[in-house]
Design an enzyme around this catalytic site. Structure first.
Site, PDB file in Angstrom:
ATOM      1  N   GLU A  62       0.859  -1.202   0.000  1.00 21.22           N
ATOM      2  CA  GLU A  62       0.000   0.000   0.000  1.00 21.22           C
ATOM      3  C   GLU A  62       0.891   1.246   0.000  1.00 21.22           C
ATOM      4  O   GLU A  62       1.904   1.269   0.702  1.00 21.22           O
ATOM      5  CB  GLU A  62      -0.847  -0.036   1.281  1.00 21.22           C
ATOM      6  CG  GLU A  62      -1.655   1.205   1.575  1.00 21.22           C
ATOM      7  CD  GLU A  62      -2.289   1.179   2.984  1.00 21.22           C
ATOM      8  OE1 GLU A  62      -1.671   0.640   3.930  1.00 21.22           O
ATOM      9  OE2 GLU A  62      -3.408   1.713   3.128  1.00 21.22           O
ATOM     10  N   LYS A 149      -9.433   1.804  -1.965  1.00 18.77           N
ATOM     11  CA  LYS A 149      -9.662   1.248  -0.618  1.00 18.77           C
ATOM     12  C   LYS A 149     -11.026   1.655  -0.073  1.00 18.77           C
ATOM     13  O   LYS A 149     -11.340   2.851   0.014  1.00 18.77           O
ATOM     14  CB  LYS A 149      -8.550   1.736   0.306  1.00 18.77           C
ATOM     15  CG  LYS A 149      -8.556   1.165   1.709  1.00 18.77           C
ATOM     16  CD  LYS A 149      -7.293   1.670   2.445  1.00 18.77           C
ATOM     17  CE  LYS A 149      -7.127   1.100   3.824  1.00 18.77           C
ATOM     18  NZ  LYS A 149      -5.866   1.576   4.451  1.00 18.77           N
ATOM     19  N   CYS A 219      -4.847  -3.073   2.752  1.00 17.13           N
ATOM     20  CA  CYS A 219      -4.616  -3.079   4.201  1.00 17.13           C
ATOM     21  C   CYS A 219      -5.849  -3.389   5.036  1.00 17.13           C
ATOM     22  O   CYS A 219      -6.243  -4.526   5.146  1.00 17.13           O
ATOM     23  CB  CYS A 219      -3.974  -1.769   4.636  1.00 17.13           C
ATOM     24  SG  CYS A 219      -3.268  -1.904   6.294  1.00 17.13           S
TER      25      CYS A 219
HETATM   26  N1  CDT Z   1      -3.112   1.166   6.514  1.00 14.80           N
HETATM   27  C1  CDT Z   1      -4.073   0.582   7.250  1.00 14.80           C
HETATM   28  O1  CDT Z   1      -5.201   0.419   6.805  1.00 14.80           O
HETATM   29  N2  CDT Z   1      -3.732   0.239   8.498  1.00 14.80           N
HETATM   30  C2  CDT Z   1      -4.678  -0.308   9.425  1.00 14.80           C
HETATM   31  C3  CDT Z   1      -4.337   0.114  10.801  1.00 14.80           C
HETATM   32  C4  CDT Z   1      -5.371  -0.268  11.728  1.00 14.80           C
HETATM   33  S1  CDT Z   1      -5.448   0.800  13.013  1.00 14.80           S
HETATM   34  C5  CDT Z   1      -7.108   0.915  13.245  1.00 14.80           C
HETATM   35  C6  CDT Z   1      -4.765  -1.817   9.390  1.00 14.80           C
HETATM   36  O2  CDT Z   1      -5.884  -2.340   9.401  1.00 14.80           O
HETATM   37  O3  CDT Z   1      -3.742  -2.512   9.411  1.00 14.80           O
END
Ligand code: CDT
Length: 371
Positions: A62, A149, A219
């Site tokens: 990402e 996303k 992600c």
């Molecule tokens: N980049 C990304 O989506 N990170 C999120 C962080 C979660 S914190 C609520 C993830 O789901 O890994």
């Protein structure tokens, strides 16, 4: 013990090969001042390695070329804009900052999946920002699919505690508006069925015999079964998911009394990463290529790493050994998807959508009335 030989599940290797050599290209930390050209030089090293290993699909994380900027409060619009990529002539492969990576993929005849912060409609007055991933097909020599996303984690406003880790994606991006659209990638498997064969897709005889069916996630999406199932229902055989997951963010993740150190918190985040991608792969009978940005970014923000490739049985077949730039290469046999798709997760036989309405009618929780 006698081996089991008389049960068929569609993985007996008959027919043309549907094996694809895939690479997850994990990236170590990228800091605010790091130039994209430096990162691209690092990516080229991984692409060179991938080429020597016969890789046909190269998957990046990402927001691959810059630091994970949504952790920072950026109030100057010009400063913020610097993190976004602008398509040229509607083509992400011509976006100035990313073009060298697409050009290298073209030169090496490799498909490429890459995540970036997208400034859409960049020529007009109305800019829209998305957290985006695209798929470049070397056989088609163009970007054939885009995903934006859907599940944006975190908050619009930063937390008050000065040391808090922020995740300001809701501030910087609009939620993706392209849905979870699976697509076929040409040129990757032997003798796929195509329209020219005169045969139709979705026939018992033709299932799993066309060009590979791909899906993209970014992600946080991987934690949501709602993101996996739409792909599963399109027969997805491989999900590509880049991520930047923080290893220490009590405000975002909540606390657990058993977790007493930052190291324990990171291990727990790694566990939740695997739990999500293993379950998603298993319950949709598909491969998943899960690729992290990792290490300590911007001096003090640990990312978990833990890139891994998961097979359609939900098993991790290879995972990152480092917290830096690292290539994970695996030959993925798409025929392996037939086991789950034909038995435990044969959706057409076992799903009961008449009971699933609540999932699309409702967003938040509505508890039953009190007794
Ligand atoms: N980049 C990304 O989506 N990170 C999120 C962080 C979660 S914190 C609520 C993830 O789901 O890994």
């Amino acid at each position: 013990m006698e081996p089991i030989t008389n049960i068929t599940n569609g993985t007996n290797g008959a027919g043309p090969s549907r094996k694809i050599v895939v690479a997850g290209a994990q990236l170590g930390p990228i800091d605010v001042p790091t130039a994209r050209s430096e990162v691209i030089a690092r990516i080229f090293k991984l692409m060179d390695e991938a080429k020597t290993k016969g890789v046909k699909l190269f998957v990046l994380p990402e927001i691959a070329l810059v630091t994970f900027f949504p952790r920072h409060l950026i109030t100057n619009p010009e400063e913020l804009e610097k993190y976004f990529e602008r398509e040229v002539d509607g083509d992400p492969a011509k976006a100035h900052n990313m073009k060298p990576v697409f050009d290298k993929a073209r030169e090496y005849g490799m498909d490429l999946s890459i995540g970036y912060a997208e400034c859409a409609d960049a020529s007009g007055d109305k800019h829209e920002h998305y957290n985006t991933n695209v798929y470049y097909s070397a056989a088609a020599d163009k970007v054939i699919a885009k995903y934006r996303k859907v599940h944006l984690p975190g908050t619009v406003e930063p937390y008050e505690r000065p040391d808090a880790t922020n995740q300001l994606e809701k501030r910087y991006f609009k939620p993706g508006n392209l849905g979870f659209k699976a697509f076929r990638a040409p040129g990757l498997v032997e003798s796929p069925l195509t329209k020219a064969s005169g045969k139709a897709a979705n026939d018992k005889e033709t299932l799993g015999r066309g060009d590979p069916i791909m899906g993209m996630m970014i992600c946080n999406d991987r934690r949501w079964p709602e993101a996996w199932r739409p792909y599963g229902l399109q027969g997805v055989e491989m999900v590509l998911c880049g991520y930047n997951t923080t290893g220490w963010a009590p405000e975002l993740l909540g606390t657990n009394p058993k977790i007493k150190t930052k190291e324990m918190a990171k291990n727990e985040a790694l566990f939740h990463n695997k739990l999500s991608v293993q379950h998603g792969s298993y319950s949709n009978a598909c491969w998943s290529i899960n690729v992290a940005k990792c290490g300590m970014e911007d001096g003090k923000y640990p990312l978990i790493g833990g890139s891994c490739i998961v097979d359609p049985d939900g098993e991790v077949v290879i995972e990152a050994k480092t917290e830096g730039d690292e290539l994970l290469v695996w030959e993925c046999d798409l025929d392996f998807c037939k086991r789950g798709k034909g038995k435990v997760f044969a959706f057409e036989r076992h799903r009961r959508p008449e009971h699933y309405g609540i999932m699309v009618e409702q967003t938040g929780v509505k508890e039953p009335d009190f007794l």
